[in-house]
Motif scaffolding. Sequence first.
Motif, PDB file in Angstrom:
ATOM      1  N   LEU A   3       0.832  -1.206   0.000  1.00  0.00           N
ATOM      2  CA  LEU A   3       0.000   0.000   0.000  1.00  0.00           C
ATOM      3  C   LEU A   3       0.864   1.252   0.000  1.00  0.00           C
ATOM      4  O   LEU A   3       0.570   2.218  -0.719  1.00  0.00           O
ATOM      5  N   LEU A   4       1.933   1.256   0.800  1.00  0.00           N
ATOM      6  CA  LEU A   4       2.835   2.407   0.832  1.00  0.00           C
ATOM      7  C   LEU A   4       3.430   2.670  -0.547  1.00  0.00           C
ATOM      8  O   LEU A   4       3.458   3.819  -1.019  1.00  0.00           O
ATOM      9  N   ILE A   5       3.886   1.617  -1.208  1.00  0.00           N
ATOM     10  CA  ILE A   5       4.528   1.772  -2.516  1.00  0.00           C
ATOM     11  C   ILE A   5       3.539   2.274  -3.558  1.00  0.00           C
ATOM     12  O   ILE A   5       3.813   3.241  -4.276  1.00  0.00           O
ATOM     13  N   THR A   6       2.391   1.633  -3.646  1.00  0.00           N
ATOM     14  CA  THR A   6       1.457   1.963  -4.729  1.00  0.00           C
ATOM     15  C   THR A   6       0.813   3.332  -4.542  1.00  0.00           C
ATOM     16  O   THR A   6       0.683   4.104  -5.499  1.00  0.00           O
ATOM     17  N   VAL A   7       0.422   3.648  -3.325  1.00  0.00           N
ATOM     18  CA  VAL A   7      -0.192   4.953  -3.073  1.00  0.00           C
ATOM     19  C   VAL A   7       0.819   6.073  -3.284  1.00  0.00           C
ATOM     20  O   VAL A   7       0.505   7.117  -3.876  1.00  0.00           O
ATOM     21  N   SER A   8       2.047   5.863  -2.835  1.00  0.00           N
ATOM     22  CA  SER A   8       3.072   6.898  -3.003  1.00  0.00           C
ATOM     23  C   SER A   8       3.393   7.137  -4.473  1.00  0.00           C
ATOM     24  O   SER A   8       3.523   8.296  -4.906  1.00  0.00           O
ATOM     25  N   GLY A  48      13.289  -4.030 -16.817  1.00  0.00           N
ATOM     26  CA  GLY A  48      12.677  -4.172 -15.500  1.00  0.00           C
ATOM     27  C   GLY A  48      11.970  -2.907 -15.060  1.00  0.00           C
ATOM     28  O   GLY A  48      12.273  -1.798 -15.501  1.00  0.00           O
ATOM     29  N   ARG A  49      11.016  -3.084 -14.146  1.00  0.00           N
ATOM     30  CA  ARG A  49      10.203  -1.958 -13.686  1.00  0.00           C
ATOM     31  C   ARG A  49      11.023  -0.950 -12.876  1.00  0.00           C
ATOM     32  O   ARG A  49      10.920   0.257 -13.069  1.00  0.00           O
ATOM     33  N   ARG A  50      11.829  -1.462 -11.950  1.00  0.00           N
ATOM     34  CA  ARG A  50      12.564  -0.590 -11.042  1.00  0.00           C
ATOM     35  C   ARG A  50      13.541   0.313 -11.795  1.00  0.00           C
ATOM     36  O   ARG A  50      13.616   1.514 -11.543  1.00  0.00           O
ATOM     37  N   ARG A  51      14.284  -0.251 -12.720  1.00  0.00           N
ATOM     38  CA  ARG A  51      15.265   0.534 -13.461  1.00  0.00           C
ATOM     39  C   ARG A  51      14.584   1.623 -14.289  1.00  0.00           C
ATOM     40  O   ARG A  51      15.037   2.774 -14.326  1.00  0.00           O
ATOM     41  N   LEU A  52      13.503   1.274 -14.942  1.00  0.00           N
ATOM     42  CA  LEU A  52      12.761   2.268 -15.720  1.00  0.00           C
ATOM     43  C   LEU A  52      12.187   3.358 -14.821  1.00  0.00           C
ATOM     44  O   LEU A  52      12.204   4.542 -15.175  1.00  0.00           O
ATOM     45  N   LEU A  53      11.666   2.955 -13.667  1.00  0.00           N
ATOM     46  CA  LEU A  53      11.081   3.924 -12.741  1.00  0.00           C
ATOM     47  C   LEU A  53      12.121   4.921 -12.264  1.00  0.00           C
ATOM     48  O   LEU A  53      11.877   6.140 -12.255  1.00  0.00           O
ATOM     49  N   ALA A  94      14.078   4.379  -4.809  1.00  0.00           N
ATOM     50  CA  ALA A  94      15.347   3.667  -4.655  1.00  0.00           C
ATOM     51  C   ALA A  94      15.379   2.849  -3.370  1.00  0.00           C
ATOM     52  O   ALA A  94      15.963   1.759  -3.320  1.00  0.00           O
ATOM     53  N   VAL A  95      14.722   3.348  -2.333  1.00  0.00           N
ATOM     54  CA  VAL A  95      14.746   2.683  -1.030  1.00  0.00           C
ATOM     55  C   VAL A  95      13.664   1.611  -0.911  1.00  0.00           C
ATOM     56  O   VAL A  95      13.910   0.524  -0.369  1.00  0.00           O
ATOM     57  N   HIS A  96      12.479   1.872  -1.447  1.00  0.00           N
ATOM     58  CA  HIS A  96      11.318   1.046  -1.111  1.00  0.00           C
ATOM     59  C   HIS A  96      10.777   0.156  -2.231  1.00  0.00           C
ATOM     60  O   HIS A  96      10.076  -0.817  -1.941  1.00  0.00           O
ATOM     61  N   GLU A 141       9.008 -11.361  -0.505  1.00  0.00           N
ATOM     62  CA  GLU A 141      10.031 -10.321  -0.435  1.00  0.00           C
ATOM     63  C   GLU A 141       9.519  -9.114   0.339  1.00  0.00           C
ATOM     64  O   GLU A 141      10.244  -8.532   1.154  1.00  0.00           O
ATOM     65  N   LEU A 142       8.277  -8.722   0.093  1.00  0.00           N
ATOM     66  CA  LEU A 142       7.709  -7.578   0.815  1.00  0.00           C
ATOM     67  C   LEU A 142       7.503  -7.904   2.294  1.00  0.00           C
ATOM     68  O   LEU A 142       7.623  -7.028   3.149  1.00  0.00           O
TER      69      LEU A 142
END
Length: 217
Positions: free
Chosen positions: A18-23, A80-85, A196-198, A213-214
Motif C-alpha cells: 500500500l505504501l509503494i502503490t499509493v506513493s 525491468g520496472r525498477r530501473r525504468l522507474l 530507490a529505497v522502497h 520479499e515484501l
Amino acid sequence: APPIWQAVATQPAVRRALLITVSLTALQQLSGVANLFNFSSTYLLARGFSDATCASVAVAVHASNVCATLLTALLMDYLGRRRLLLASTFGAAACAALLTLAAASPLEPWAPPLCIAAAAGFVGSFALGLGPVALLLPAEVFPAAYRSTGAALASSVHWTAQFATTFVFLLQAERLGAAAFVPHAALLLFGLVFAAVHVPETRGKSLDQIEKELSRS
C-alpha cells in the motif's frame, strides 16, 4: 480475509504494498505532468514565449508521449520496472529544471529550443517509467486477497492528486513565475529517493515471490 486496513496493521506485505502503490500514484500527478499538458501554453505565454513556441511545445509533448509509450512496451520486461522507474523519475526532474531555466530567460535565443526539448523530455521521461510502472505495480505487489481493493485505493489517490495539482497550478504559476515547476522537480527528487529505497524489482518474479520479499522487508 480481514479488511485491508486491518491487514495493513498486521501484515507487512500488505502494508508495504500500500505504501509503494499509493506513493507512486500520488507522485505520478504531483510530478506536474498534467500541468504541462493542460497549461503549457498559458504558462509559457505568461513568461513571454511566442505563440509558435507554445504550439511547438504542444506538438512535441504529445509526440514524445506516444513514442516513449511505445518504447516502454518493448523495454518493460527487458530492463525491468525498477530501473525504468528510477531513470524516468530522474529524467523528469532534470527536464523540469531545464524547463525552469528556459522559462526564466525567454528572450535568450537558446530559450525557445531548450523549452521545447525540456517539455518533450519531461513527458517522454514520465511515459518511460513513472507513468506505466505506477499503474502496473498494484497488480503485482498486493497479495491476491487485497489486489482489487489495493488497486482501487491507488487509483483513487491518483485522481485525487491530479485534481489537487491541476486545481492549484494557475495560482502556483502566478505566485512562482518561472519557478512554477520547481515544486514538481523537488517532489520528483524526493520520489526518486523513495523509489530507490522502497520499490523492489518485480520483473521475472511470481506473485508469491514478491509477497515473500515484501514480507521480509
